[in-house]
Design a protein around this motif. Sequence first.
Motif, PDB file in Angstrom:
ATOM      1  N   ALA A   1      39.396  45.804  39.083  1.00 61.11           N
ATOM      2  CA  ALA A   1      40.137  44.542  39.169  1.00 61.11           C
ATOM      3  C   ALA A   1      39.981  43.937  40.560  1.00 61.11           C
ATOM      4  O   ALA A   1      40.920  43.894  41.334  1.00 61.11           O
TER       5      ALA A   1
ATOM      6  N   GLU B   1      42.690  41.277  41.864  1.00 59.45           N
ATOM      7  CA  GLU B   1      44.105  41.484  41.622  1.00 59.45           C
ATOM      8  C   GLU B   1      44.776  42.286  42.730  1.00 59.45           C
ATOM      9  O   GLU B   1      45.326  43.356  42.500  1.00 59.45           O
TER      10      GLU B   1
ATOM     11  N   LEU C   1      46.447  49.250  31.097  1.00 57.49           N
ATOM     12  CA  LEU C   1      45.931  47.959  31.527  1.00 57.49           C
ATOM     13  C   LEU C   1      45.815  46.990  30.363  1.00 57.49           C
ATOM     14  O   LEU C   1      45.906  47.383  29.203  1.00 57.49           O
TER      15      LEU C   1
ATOM     16  N   ARG D   1      38.380  44.841  30.218  1.00 60.71           N
ATOM     17  CA  ARG D   1      37.398  45.487  31.107  1.00 60.71           C
ATOM     18  C   ARG D   1      36.317  46.153  30.271  1.00 60.71           C
ATOM     19  O   ARG D   1      36.603  46.801  29.267  1.00 60.71           O
TER      20      ARG D   1
ATOM     21  N   TRP E   1      43.827  39.124  30.863  1.00 67.48           N
ATOM     22  CA  TRP E   1      42.923  39.456  31.954  1.00 67.48           C
ATOM     23  C   TRP E   1      41.585  38.785  31.720  1.00 67.48           C
ATOM     24  O   TRP E   1      41.076  38.759  30.588  1.00 67.48           O
TER      25      TRP E   1
END
Length: 120
Positions: free
Chosen positions: A33, A36, A62, A66, A115
């Motif tokens: 990340a 972040e 999470l 990803r 995300w």
Amino acid sequence: MPVIRVEVPEGTDHDTKTRIREGVKQAVLDTLAPKEIKYDYVAVREAFGILGDGLPLVTVDLRPGRDAGRKKALSDAIAAILQQELNSDPIDLYVLFRENPAENHYTGGTPLPDWVPADQ
């Protein structure tokens, strides 16, 4: 905004746990990340067990999105940190990634957005 719990053997000294925590926080920025910096929730806790027989254990909660390459890079970075700090064999590390929808992640009473990669 992953939430990461690193479980180490009972009796691991404070300074070692601090170095593990800081190393994992940096590994998150380097691999999983990169944008972040505000949401870096990493906890190191002691657990009953021994290295190579149930420990070290890492849980990563999470938001989805990803790719497998980012997850592997984080796992490899954590393995290197734990090898350096605990002399643990990377083959003994177990990392569990648990993905939960963004609406299940709150900070300051507000749900987080979905995300997206830093380059989007």
